[in-house]
Design a protein around this motif. Structure first.
Motif, mmCIF file in Angstrom:
data_model
loop_
_atom_site.group_PDB
_atom_site.id
_atom_site.type_symbol
_atom_site.label_atom_id
_atom_site.label_comp_id
_atom_site.label_asym_id
_atom_site.label_seq_id
_atom_site.Cartn_x
_atom_site.Cartn_y
_atom_site.Cartn_z
ATOM 1 N N LEU A 276 0.858 -1.173 0.000
ATOM 2 C CA LEU A 276 0.000 0.000 0.000
ATOM 3 C C LEU A 276 0.903 1.233 0.000
ATOM 4 O O LEU A 276 1.865 1.303 0.761
ATOM 5 N N ARG A 277 0.584 2.187 -0.872
ATOM 6 C CA ARG A 277 1.469 3.338 -1.031
ATOM 7 C C ARG A 277 0.766 4.600 -0.553
ATOM 8 O O ARG A 277 -0.363 4.880 -0.949
ATOM 9 N N ASP A 278 1.395 5.342 0.328
ATOM 10 C CA ASP A 278 0.902 6.690 0.622
ATOM 11 C C ASP A 278 1.977 7.679 0.195
ATOM 12 O O ASP A 278 2.964 7.296 -0.455
ATOM 13 N N ARG A 279 1.833 8.958 0.550
ATOM 14 C CA ARG A 279 2.756 9.979 0.058
ATOM 15 C C ARG A 279 4.188 9.716 0.506
ATOM 16 O O ARG A 279 5.144 10.077 -0.174
ATOM 17 N N ASP A 280 4.337 9.057 1.661
ATOM 18 C CA ASP A 280 5.678 8.899 2.216
ATOM 19 C C ASP A 280 6.390 7.631 1.767
ATOM 20 O O ASP A 280 7.593 7.500 1.953
ATOM 21 N N GLY A 281 5.636 6.669 1.251
ATOM 22 C CA GLY A 281 6.314 5.442 0.846
ATOM 23 C C GLY A 281 5.364 4.273 0.767
ATOM 24 O O GLY A 281 4.148 4.441 0.751
ATOM 25 N N ILE A 282 5.984 3.068 0.741
ATOM 26 C CA ILE A 282 5.191 1.849 0.585
ATOM 27 C C ILE A 282 5.121 1.122 1.919
ATOM 28 O O ILE A 282 6.119 1.034 2.648
ATOM 29 N N MET A 283 3.918 0.639 2.248
ATOM 30 C CA MET A 283 3.714 -0.127 3.489
ATOM 31 C C MET A 283 3.382 -1.555 3.104
ATOM 32 O O MET A 283 2.657 -1.776 2.137
ATOM 33 N N GLN A 284 3.863 -2.470 3.888
ATOM 34 C CA GLN A 284 3.531 -3.875 3.640
ATOM 35 C C GLN A 284 2.381 -4.293 4.546
ATOM 36 O O GLN A 284 2.511 -4.232 5.761
ATOM 37 N N ILE A 285 1.279 -4.686 3.926
ATOM 38 C CA ILE A 285 0.160 -5.245 4.681
ATOM 39 C C ILE A 285 0.273 -6.760 4.524
ATOM 40 O O ILE A 285 0.208 -7.271 3.397
#
Ligand code: AMO
Length: 420
Positions: free
Chosen positions: A35-44
């Motif tokens: 999942l990508r937000d403005r700050d980077g990619i998160m792993q769900i």
């Protein structure tokens, strides 16, 4: 919606995040949503044993680039993009993305510039594109901070005007009720009038419009110009201010934008000041062009290659510079700031004597009666003054080594492009 940005996430907490579906991966016993937000990619992370099958199925059905909200528990995971993973207990689809996508947002297949500009909303989702605009925002913040710290007052001048300033050829006409008017090509006249108004030091960061037919990698038809004007300073003093500003901006970007620079693969070289001062006479000799010719792209390239770093061109022939520049015999007190790739700024010590200004207008075949509002400011106490205009986009493309000036503008305006 109360959300945590990915850069602010700490392990062993419950969070709610939101972003775009960057990628889905399924490894049998475990599924991942990046999942990508403005700050980077998160792993769900969704281990089959810990996450109910309906939720895993729901996530697997999401189309790429859909917008979702995820609530879950954060666990430290050093192999994951930002050092953590989220085990979800709720995933809500906020907006489904259609497919196919106009651009590949993973950056694996880089589209050509026209395709990117047509789908700019999607292009800016790419970290390498977003980085340009984060740096652009920092550059303009630092310009304002630097000039404010040097006692400059920020002003706004009109963009719809009745007269040309930089020679009559590059104007966009507009229909202004029953009169002829134009989009302004420079705040020149207004920033000078503010010297008569006693503001002493002013700056403006705003749009200028140039109806140039050029279709090059360094010309735009709408530019963001950083303009200053200062009373009681001469050309040498405003040149020093300009080189200090350039250095200040490079230092600040190096300090504040390391992640963005890395996303662009740029290692910033901070220019040393003072920059070299090269006389016009010397520049034309290097470029092998005759006296009285302006430096075209080939000439700029020849001199740029010779010098190899930022430099000023000074001692210009008076006929190559606008009417408001203070003459000195057949030369004048104007300067251009050059980067080896292109011109970044021009400026000058100005004429502040009314009679001389009228004379110079006439010598450039301009009618003084068209400049009445401007000339009036010189009749009742005008201090000596100097200033310059610096193109924000050219500063960015040369700083970041971008191939094309259009990359530094969200929605560039050029010969072919007025949408989006
Ligand atoms: P000048 O016309 O040289 O000077 O413009 C100043 C700076 O603005 C930028 N610039 C452009 N950038 C991209 N595309 C264009 N078409 C374009 N036109 C201009 C350049 C350029 O160096 N009034 C004077 C400034 C002054 O004397 O204060 C002026 O407008 O970086």
């Amino acid at each position: 919606m109360k959300l945590t940005r990915s850069s602010a996430i700490v392990p062993e907490t419950d969070v709610t995040v939101a972003g775009w579906v960057h990628e889905l991966r399924d490894l049998g016993g475990i599924s991942f949503l990046l999942l990508r937000d403005r700050d980077g990619i998160m792993q769900i992370t969704m281990p089959k044993k810990k996450v109910p099958p309906e939720l895993v199925e729901h996530v697997r059905s999401l189309s790429r680039e859909s917008v979702v909200r995820v609530a879950g528990l954060v666990k430290e995971e050093l192999k994951a993009p930002q050092g953590f993973e989220i085990i979800p207990y709720e995933v809500e689809l906020l907006s489904a993305a259609e497919s196919p996508l106009p651009l590949d947002v993973t950056g694996k297949v880089r589209a050509d510039l026209d395709t990117r500009l047509d789908a700019r909303f999607m292009d800016v989702r790419l970290p390498a594109t977003r980085a340009i605009f984060l740096i652009r925002a920092t550059v303009l913040q630092e310009v304002r901070a630097f000039l404010s710290a040097h006692d400059f007052i920020e002003i706004q001048t009109p963009k719809m005007v009745a007269t040309a300033t930089e020679g009559g050829t590059q104007l966009f006409p507009i229909s202004y009720f029953d009169r002829e008017a134009f989009l302004n090509q420079s705040p020149q006249l207004y920033k000078q009038i503010m010297m008569a108004a006693g503001l002493e030091r002013v700056f403006e960061v705003g749009p200028i419009f140039r109806a140039e037919e050029h279709d090059t990698r360094k010309h735009l038809n709408e530019v963001t110009s950083i303009d200053i004007e200062a009373s009681f300073l001469d050309d040498r003093e405003v040149m020093e201010l300009l080189e200090e500003l350039i250095r200040h901006v490079y230092v600040a970007v190096a300090e504040r934008c390391s992640a963005s620079l890395q996303a662009l693969g740029v290692s910033l070289l901070i220019p040393n000041i003072p920059f070299k001062r090269i006389a016009y006479a010397e520049a034309i000799e290097t470029a092998d062009i005759p006296w009285g010719d302006d430096l075209d792209t080939a000439a700029e390239k020849a001199v740029g290659e010779e010098v190899g770093e930022h430099y000023f061109i000074v001692d210009w022939p008076v006929e190559l510079k606008p009417f408001y520049v203070q003459p000195r015999n057949n030369l004048c007190y104007a300067f251009d700031l050059m980067h080896p790739r292109m011109e970044l700024a021009s400026g000058a010590r100005r004429i502040h004597d009314y009679a001389l200004l009228v004379e110079q207008l006439a010598s450039k075949s301009l009618a003084p009666e068209n400049f009445g509002f401007y000339l009036d400011a010189f009749r009742f106490g005008m201090p000596p003054h100097a200033g310059w205009g610096l193109g924000a986009e050219r500063l960015l493309v040369t700083m970041l080594g971008l191939a094309n000036i259009r990359e530094s503008v969200l929605f560039p305006r050029d010969r072919r492009r007025i949408t989006p």
